[in-house]
Design a protein around this motif. Structure first.
Motif, mmCIF file in Angstrom:
data_model
loop_
_atom_site.group_PDB
_atom_site.id
_atom_site.type_symbol
_atom_site.label_atom_id
_atom_site.label_comp_id
_atom_site.label_asym_id
_atom_site.label_seq_id
_atom_site.Cartn_x
_atom_site.Cartn_y
_atom_site.Cartn_z
ATOM 1 N N ARG A 128 -15.314 2.243 -12.821
ATOM 2 C CA ARG A 128 -14.525 3.504 -12.319
ATOM 3 C C ARG A 128 -13.314 3.005 -11.384
ATOM 4 N NH1 ARG A 128 -16.880 6.348 -8.070
ATOM 5 N NH2 ARG A 128 -16.052 4.688 -6.767
ATOM 6 N N THR A 129 -12.111 3.681 -12.049
ATOM 7 C CA THR A 129 -10.931 3.280 -11.372
ATOM 8 C C THR A 129 -10.370 4.194 -10.442
ATOM 9 O OG1 THR A 129 -9.554 2.558 -13.015
ATOM 10 C CG2 THR A 129 -10.384 0.588 -11.871
ATOM 11 N N TYR A 130 -8.789 4.345 -9.467
ATOM 12 C CA TYR A 130 -8.795 5.135 -9.236
ATOM 13 C C TYR A 130 -6.885 4.747 -9.740
ATOM 14 C CZ TYR A 130 -11.786 7.233 -6.617
ATOM 15 O OH TYR A 130 -13.367 7.993 -7.121
ATOM 16 N N PRO A 131 -6.705 4.945 -10.864
ATOM 17 C CA PRO A 131 -5.139 4.754 -11.682
ATOM 18 C C PRO A 131 -3.843 4.818 -10.703
ATOM 19 C CG PRO A 131 -5.942 5.448 -13.148
ATOM 20 C CD PRO A 131 -7.180 5.824 -12.174
ATOM 21 N N GLY A 132 -3.317 3.777 -9.923
ATOM 22 C CA GLY A 132 -1.910 4.396 -9.220
ATOM 23 C C GLY A 132 -2.435 4.835 -8.210
ATOM 24 N N MET A 133 -3.649 4.262 -7.371
ATOM 25 C CA MET A 133 -4.395 5.143 -5.953
ATOM 26 C C MET A 133 -4.525 3.572 -5.275
ATOM 27 S SD MET A 133 -6.364 8.592 -6.038
ATOM 28 C CE MET A 133 -6.628 8.589 -4.770
ATOM 29 N N ASP A 134 -3.857 2.965 -5.385
ATOM 30 C CA ASP A 134 -4.906 1.270 -4.930
ATOM 31 C C ASP A 134 -3.680 0.624 -3.970
ATOM 32 O OD1 ASP A 134 -2.393 0.632 -6.320
ATOM 33 O OD2 ASP A 134 -3.627 -1.008 -7.507
ATOM 34 N N ARG A 135 -2.709 1.536 -3.391
ATOM 35 C CA ARG A 135 -2.147 1.068 -2.449
ATOM 36 C C ARG A 135 -1.023 2.967 -1.758
ATOM 37 N NH1 ARG A 135 1.608 -3.831 -4.997
ATOM 38 N NH2 ARG A 135 -0.338 -3.981 -6.399
ATOM 39 N N THR A 136 -1.417 3.710 -1.357
ATOM 40 C CA THR A 136 -0.859 4.862 -1.458
ATOM 41 C C THR A 136 -1.289 4.572 -0.053
ATOM 42 O OG1 THR A 136 -2.471 5.353 -3.166
ATOM 43 C CG2 THR A 136 -0.864 7.445 -1.863
ATOM 44 N N ALA A 137 0.360 5.327 0.467
ATOM 45 C CA ALA A 137 1.172 5.482 2.167
ATOM 46 C C ALA A 137 0.477 6.804 2.021
ATOM 47 C CB ALA A 137 1.826 5.309 2.279
ATOM 48 N N VAL A 142 -1.621 4.124 7.436
ATOM 49 C CA VAL A 142 -2.789 3.527 6.751
ATOM 50 C C VAL A 142 -2.064 3.780 6.011
ATOM 51 C CG1 VAL A 142 -4.582 4.753 6.448
ATOM 52 C CG2 VAL A 142 -4.171 5.165 8.676
ATOM 53 N N VAL A 143 -2.641 2.921 5.433
ATOM 54 C CA VAL A 143 -2.420 2.649 3.579
ATOM 55 C C VAL A 143 -3.499 2.343 3.087
ATOM 56 C CG1 VAL A 143 -1.549 0.786 1.298
ATOM 57 C CG2 VAL A 143 -0.474 1.393 3.750
ATOM 58 N N GLN A 144 -3.803 3.065 1.654
ATOM 59 C CA GLN A 144 -5.672 3.697 0.899
ATOM 60 C C GLN A 144 -5.006 3.025 -0.367
ATOM 61 O OE1 GLN A 144 -5.563 7.448 -1.032
ATOM 62 N NE2 GLN A 144 -7.751 7.782 0.320
ATOM 63 N N ASN A 145 -6.185 2.259 -0.578
ATOM 64 C CA ASN A 145 -7.114 2.142 -1.297
ATOM 65 C C ASN A 145 -7.984 2.570 -2.494
ATOM 66 O OD1 ASN A 145 -8.105 0.400 -3.783
ATOM 67 N ND2 ASN A 145 -6.984 -1.605 -2.700
ATOM 68 N N MET A 146 -7.909 3.362 -2.841
ATOM 69 C CA MET A 146 -9.538 4.785 -3.294
ATOM 70 C C MET A 146 -10.471 3.602 -4.320
ATOM 71 S SD MET A 146 -10.126 7.586 -2.517
ATOM 72 C CE MET A 146 -12.311 7.641 -3.244
ATOM 73 N N ASN A 147 -9.942 2.335 -4.997
ATOM 74 C CA ASN A 147 -10.538 2.058 -5.351
ATOM 75 C C ASN A 147 -12.133 0.794 -4.962
ATOM 76 O OD1 ASN A 147 -9.396 2.506 -8.027
ATOM 77 N ND2 ASN A 147 -8.067 0.606 -8.005
ATOM 78 N N ARG A 148 -11.399 0.571 -3.817
ATOM 79 C CA ARG A 148 -12.207 0.507 -2.963
ATOM 80 C C ARG A 148 -13.523 1.372 -2.015
ATOM 81 N NH1 ARG A 148 -8.554 -3.621 -0.258
ATOM 82 N NH2 ARG A 148 -7.293 -4.841 -1.861
ATOM 83 N N THR A 177 -14.266 12.245 -7.178
ATOM 84 C CA THR A 177 -14.786 12.016 -5.982
ATOM 85 C C THR A 177 -13.111 11.474 -5.840
ATOM 86 O OG1 THR A 177 -16.440 13.447 -6.460
ATOM 87 C CG2 THR A 177 -15.767 13.330 -3.824
ATOM 88 N N GLU A 178 -12.475 12.188 -4.674
ATOM 89 C CA GLU A 178 -11.430 10.740 -4.367
ATOM 90 C C GLU A 178 -11.215 11.633 -3.149
ATOM 91 O OE1 GLU A 178 -8.758 10.970 -6.739
ATOM 92 O OE2 GLU A 178 -7.021 12.457 -6.001
ATOM 93 N N VAL A 179 -10.368 10.409 -1.787
ATOM 94 C CA VAL A 179 -10.127 10.868 -0.663
ATOM 95 C C VAL A 179 -8.858 11.042 -0.317
ATOM 96 C CG1 VAL A 179 -10.094 9.786 1.763
ATOM 97 C CG2 VAL A 179 -12.351 10.019 0.408
ATOM 98 N N GLY A 180 -9.068 12.201 0.443
ATOM 99 C CA GLY A 180 -6.742 12.212 -0.183
ATOM 100 C C GLY A 180 -6.687 12.498 1.117
ATOM 101 N N VAL A 181 -5.059 13.204 1.066
ATOM 102 C CA VAL A 181 -5.000 14.366 1.748
ATOM 103 C C VAL A 181 -3.749 15.227 0.972
ATOM 104 C CG1 VAL A 181 -3.960 12.428 3.821
ATOM 105 C CG2 VAL A 181 -2.137 12.902 1.593
ATOM 106 N N PHE A 182 -3.951 16.968 1.999
ATOM 107 C CA PHE A 182 -3.479 18.090 1.810
ATOM 108 C C PHE A 182 -2.098 17.830 1.659
ATOM 109 C CE2 PHE A 182 -7.318 19.089 4.183
ATOM 110 C CZ PHE A 182 -7.824 19.430 3.101
#
Ligand code: SF4
Ligand code: SF4
Ligand code: FES
Length: 328
Positions: A128-137, A142-148, A177-182
């Protein structure tokens, strides 16, 4: 107080603490991901399973309170088999990123993978990957890489329970399920970078330290942050005289496990505000480049010839600076 036996070691422990904390008294490490001593217990990663004599199933070390006379096994075959199974689940979707991951070298997931990970995967499907969420500021630091991410919720609980700012949450459901900000609410509180400390993987890293250095190439020294008069306890990570990062050093009486963003990144001032080339003004009023020895000699001469010396001290000074100021 009660007596418990952990892997054959009898220790006296406080009533009401959990097995992970009790095991620390016996110097036994219980592997865990979601448990953090300063956050509420959620018991969701299942990495902390241990065997308690008299209980038919393995118990979660984070959510099981010790009782007088308990006999606990942290490192036996049954428990280790469960841990290997749990690691297999976690690694189904985890990328093979360690060579390019800033957490490598201090990553619990990597360490436990060495101990319990399987060399070969039985999982033949695509991860499973989260396309486009591997270097989200997700905030200024804080920079997020959801794949990890392993969905331990430590970062979410930190923002709920410690800062009370609630920027982070789970979105979507099931495997997605993903972690994110509103929307419109970045992770921008005064201690936002602490989520990178509590994250047990490289899913959350600081913009400032990202790709700056492999952690094993850094020296570490205990120190005190001089960003303000609280004096948070820190580790300074440095190499060749250059500071690369501050990390919080646990002190329950001062800063617990935390560090504010201002203090954490205040080392950047040493890149810009430092005297790297001394200069001395000569008798002709010419300010010329000197050696350090010449500069120190000039300071000594000026101090000795001064009738009176006054020093302005501040709570922002280091202990060493304050001691020297007092000695003047
Ligand atoms: S999070 Fe840990 S295990 Fe995953 S890629 Fe980074 S260092 Fe490796
Ligand atoms: S980002 Fe890190 S701390 Fe947050 S849920 Fe994922 S693994 Fe846990
Ligand atoms: S640490 Fe106990 S379930 Fe995660």
């Amino acid at each position: 107080m009660g007596k418990v036996t952990i892997d054959g070691i009898e220790v006296e422990v406080q009533d009401g603490i959990n097995i992970i904390e009790a095991a620390k008294v016996a110097d036994v490490h219980v592997p865990h991901f979601c448990y953090h001593p300063s956050l509420t217990v959620v018991g969701q990663c299942r990495m902390c399973l241990v065997e308690v004599e008299g209980m038919p199933k393995l118990q979660a070390g984070c959510s099981t309170t010790v009782k007088d006379g308990m006999k606990i096994h942290v490192w036996n075959e049954k428990v280790e088999k469960a841990r290997r199974g749990q690691m297999e689940f976690l690694l189904i979707n985890h990328p093979l990123d360690c060579p390019i991951c800033d957490k490598a070298g201090e990553c619990p997931l990597q360490d436990y993978s060495f101990n319990y990970g399987s060399v070969e995967s039985r999982y033949g499907e695509f991860k499973r990957t989260y396309p486009g969420m591997d270097r989200t500021a997700i905030g200024p630091h804080v920079v997020q890489n959801m794949n990890r991410c392993i969905h331990c919720t430590r970062c979410i609980r930190f923002c709920q329970e410690i800062t009370g700012t609630n920027e982070l949450a789970f979105f979507k459901r099931g495997a997605a399920t993903e972690v994110g900000v509103f929307p419109g609410t970045p992770l921008d509180n005064w201690m936002s970078a602490c989520v990178t400390d509590v994250c047990p993987t490289g899913a959350l890293t600081t913009r400032e330290f990202r790709f700056e250095s492999r952690v094993w190439n850094l020296e570490s020294v205990d120190s005190i942050c001089n960003g303000c008069d609280v004096g948070c306890n820190i580790f300074i990570g440095y190499r060749n005289g250059q500071i690369f990062r501050y990390r919080p050093r646990v002190n329950p009486d001062v800063n617990d496990h935390w560090l504010c963003d201002y203090g954490r990144f205040s080392y950047e001032r040493y890149d810009t505000d430092r005297v790297v080339v001394p200069k001395v003004r000569n008798d002709d009023d010419y300010l010329g480049i000197s050696t350090w020895g010449e500069a120190l000699d000039a300071i000594e001469k000026a101090v000795k010839s001064a009738g009176k010396i006054a020093a302005i001290a501040s709570a922002n000074m280091t202990k060493e600076e304050a001691t020297l100021a007092k000695a003047l």
